[in-house]
Write a protein that holds these residues in place. Structure first.
Motif, mmCIF file in Angstrom:
data_model
loop_
_atom_site.group_PDB
_atom_site.id
_atom_site.type_symbol
_atom_site.label_atom_id
_atom_site.label_comp_id
_atom_site.label_asym_id
_atom_site.label_seq_id
_atom_site.Cartn_x
_atom_site.Cartn_y
_atom_site.Cartn_z
ATOM 1 N N ASP A 97 0.830 -1.211 0.000
ATOM 2 C CA ASP A 97 0.000 0.000 0.000
ATOM 3 C C ASP A 97 0.861 1.256 0.000
ATOM 4 O OD1 ASP A 97 -2.236 -1.600 -0.035
ATOM 5 O OD2 ASP A 97 -2.672 -1.364 2.105
ATOM 6 N N ARG A 98 2.006 1.202 0.640
ATOM 7 C CA ARG A 98 2.908 2.355 0.693
ATOM 8 C C ARG A 98 3.477 2.668 -0.689
ATOM 9 N NH1 ARG A 98 5.877 5.889 -0.177
ATOM 10 N NH2 ARG A 98 7.524 6.764 1.102
ATOM 11 N N VAL A 99 3.733 1.622 -1.470
ATOM 12 C CA VAL A 99 4.334 1.794 -2.793
ATOM 13 C C VAL A 99 3.397 2.538 -3.732
ATOM 14 C CG1 VAL A 99 5.155 0.533 -4.839
ATOM 15 C CG2 VAL A 99 5.886 -0.171 -2.557
ATOM 16 N N GLY A 100 2.113 2.237 -3.643
ATOM 17 C CA GLY A 100 1.174 2.939 -4.515
ATOM 18 C C GLY A 100 -0.225 2.382 -4.379
ATOM 19 N N SER A 101 -1.207 3.236 -4.653
ATOM 20 C CA SER A 101 -2.600 2.815 -4.514
ATOM 21 C C SER A 101 -3.183 2.292 -5.823
ATOM 22 C CB SER A 101 -3.447 3.980 -4.003
ATOM 23 O OG SER A 101 -3.371 5.059 -4.909
ATOM 24 N N GLU A 102 -2.481 2.532 -6.944
ATOM 25 C CA GLU A 102 -2.997 2.038 -8.215
ATOM 26 C C GLU A 102 -2.806 0.524 -8.291
ATOM 27 O OE1 GLU A 102 1.286 2.501 -8.659
ATOM 28 O OE2 GLU A 102 -0.227 3.943 -8.007
ATOM 29 N N TYR A 103 -3.705 -0.123 -9.038
ATOM 30 C CA TYR A 103 -3.631 -1.577 -9.147
ATOM 31 C C TYR A 103 -2.401 -1.982 -9.945
ATOM 32 C CZ TYR A 103 -4.444 -6.383 -10.382
ATOM 33 O OH TYR A 103 -4.284 -7.726 -10.547
ATOM 34 N N HIS A 104 -1.719 -2.992 -9.433
ATOM 35 C CA HIS A 104 -0.620 -3.610 -10.174
ATOM 36 C C HIS A 104 -0.700 -5.109 -9.924
ATOM 37 C CE1 HIS A 104 3.395 -4.801 -11.449
ATOM 38 N NE2 HIS A 104 3.455 -3.632 -12.085
ATOM 39 N N GLU A 105 -0.504 -5.883 -10.962
ATOM 40 C CA GLU A 105 -0.623 -7.341 -10.860
ATOM 41 C C GLU A 105 0.288 -7.906 -9.759
ATOM 42 O OE1 GLU A 105 0.266 -11.378 -13.423
ATOM 43 O OE2 GLU A 105 0.229 -9.460 -14.475
ATOM 44 N N LEU A 106 1.515 -7.424 -9.674
ATOM 45 C CA LEU A 106 2.446 -7.940 -8.667
ATOM 46 C C LEU A 106 2.016 -7.564 -7.252
ATOM 47 C CD1 LEU A 106 5.883 -7.344 -10.410
ATOM 48 C CD2 LEU A 106 4.604 -9.489 -10.200
ATOM 49 N N SER A 107 1.439 -6.388 -7.089
ATOM 50 C CA SER A 107 0.932 -5.983 -5.777
ATOM 51 C C SER A 107 -0.211 -6.899 -5.353
ATOM 52 C CB SER A 107 0.447 -4.534 -5.807
ATOM 53 O OG SER A 107 1.505 -3.662 -6.099
ATOM 54 N N GLY A 108 -1.120 -7.141 -6.280
ATOM 55 C CA GLY A 108 -2.229 -8.042 -5.989
ATOM 56 C C GLY A 108 -1.739 -9.446 -5.673
ATOM 57 N N ARG A 109 -0.745 -9.904 -6.420
ATOM 58 C CA ARG A 109 -0.190 -11.237 -6.190
ATOM 59 C C ARG A 109 0.454 -11.326 -4.806
ATOM 60 N NH1 ARG A 109 4.225 -13.060 -10.297
ATOM 61 N NH2 ARG A 109 2.600 -12.310 -11.707
ATOM 62 N N ALA A 110 1.199 -10.296 -4.424
ATOM 63 C CA ALA A 110 1.850 -10.301 -3.109
ATOM 64 C C ALA A 110 0.804 -10.376 -1.997
ATOM 65 C CB ALA A 110 2.709 -9.049 -2.945
ATOM 66 N N LYS A 111 -0.253 -9.589 -2.123
ATOM 67 C CA LYS A 111 -1.316 -9.613 -1.110
ATOM 68 C C LYS A 111 -2.028 -10.957 -1.084
ATOM 69 C CE LYS A 111 -2.387 -4.722 -0.598
ATOM 70 N NZ LYS A 111 -3.495 -3.770 -0.486
ATOM 71 N N ASP A 112 -2.286 -11.534 -2.253
ATOM 72 C CA ASP A 112 -2.956 -12.829 -2.324
ATOM 73 C C ASP A 112 -2.096 -13.941 -1.714
ATOM 74 O OD1 ASP A 112 -5.074 -11.596 -3.574
ATOM 75 O OD2 ASP A 112 -4.580 -12.333 -5.589
ATOM 76 N N ILE A 113 -0.800 -13.897 -1.953
ATOM 77 C CA ILE A 113 0.100 -14.907 -1.398
ATOM 78 C C ILE A 113 0.153 -14.786 0.126
ATOM 79 C CG2 ILE A 113 2.524 -15.643 -1.272
ATOM 80 C CD1 ILE A 113 2.688 -14.936 -4.304
#
Length: 123
Positions: free
Chosen positions: A81-97
């Protein structure tokens, strides 16, 4: 922490940072509050019955493990969340993992409690 801290001073400083982390997680993460409640319940429950020391450790330890995994998951989510609020596939993947890790920790808690309670009350 300053590079010069060693020994007891380092442990003292690290403990302070850990307490800050616990307070922040408790304040900002509902799941952490729920799991602290679960830990308190598990401690009271484990001490209320005549479980073996091993069983008490398994009951409370499994919940402590869940709390550890949840804290790490919350840390990952905070950094993403600190890195950015826009959607990014890798951000979503990290949260899902991270969420998957919590899911498996919950399965471990469930299995541990089922086995200990079945062995204790099923006899």
């Amino acid at each position: 922490m300053k590079p010069g801290h060693t020994g007891i001073a380092r442990i003292y400083k690290a403990t302070g940072f850990s307490i800050q982390g616990i307070k922040a997680a408790f304040k900002h993460e509902a799941a952490i509050r729920q799991e602290f409640f679960l830990l308190a319940f598990s401690a009271i429950f484990a001490l209320a019955f005549d479980f073996s020391l091993t069983d008490k450790c398994l009951l409370m330890g499994s919940v402590i493990f869940l709390l550890i995994v949840e804290l790490l998951n919350s840390a990952v989510e905070t950094v993403v969340d600190r890195v950015g609020s826009e959607y990014h596939e890798l951000s979503g993947r990290a949260k899902d993992i991270g969420s998957a890790a919590v899911f498996f920790a919950l399965i471990l808690v469930s299995m541990t409690w089922f086995v200990v309670l079945f062995n204790f009350f099923g006899q």
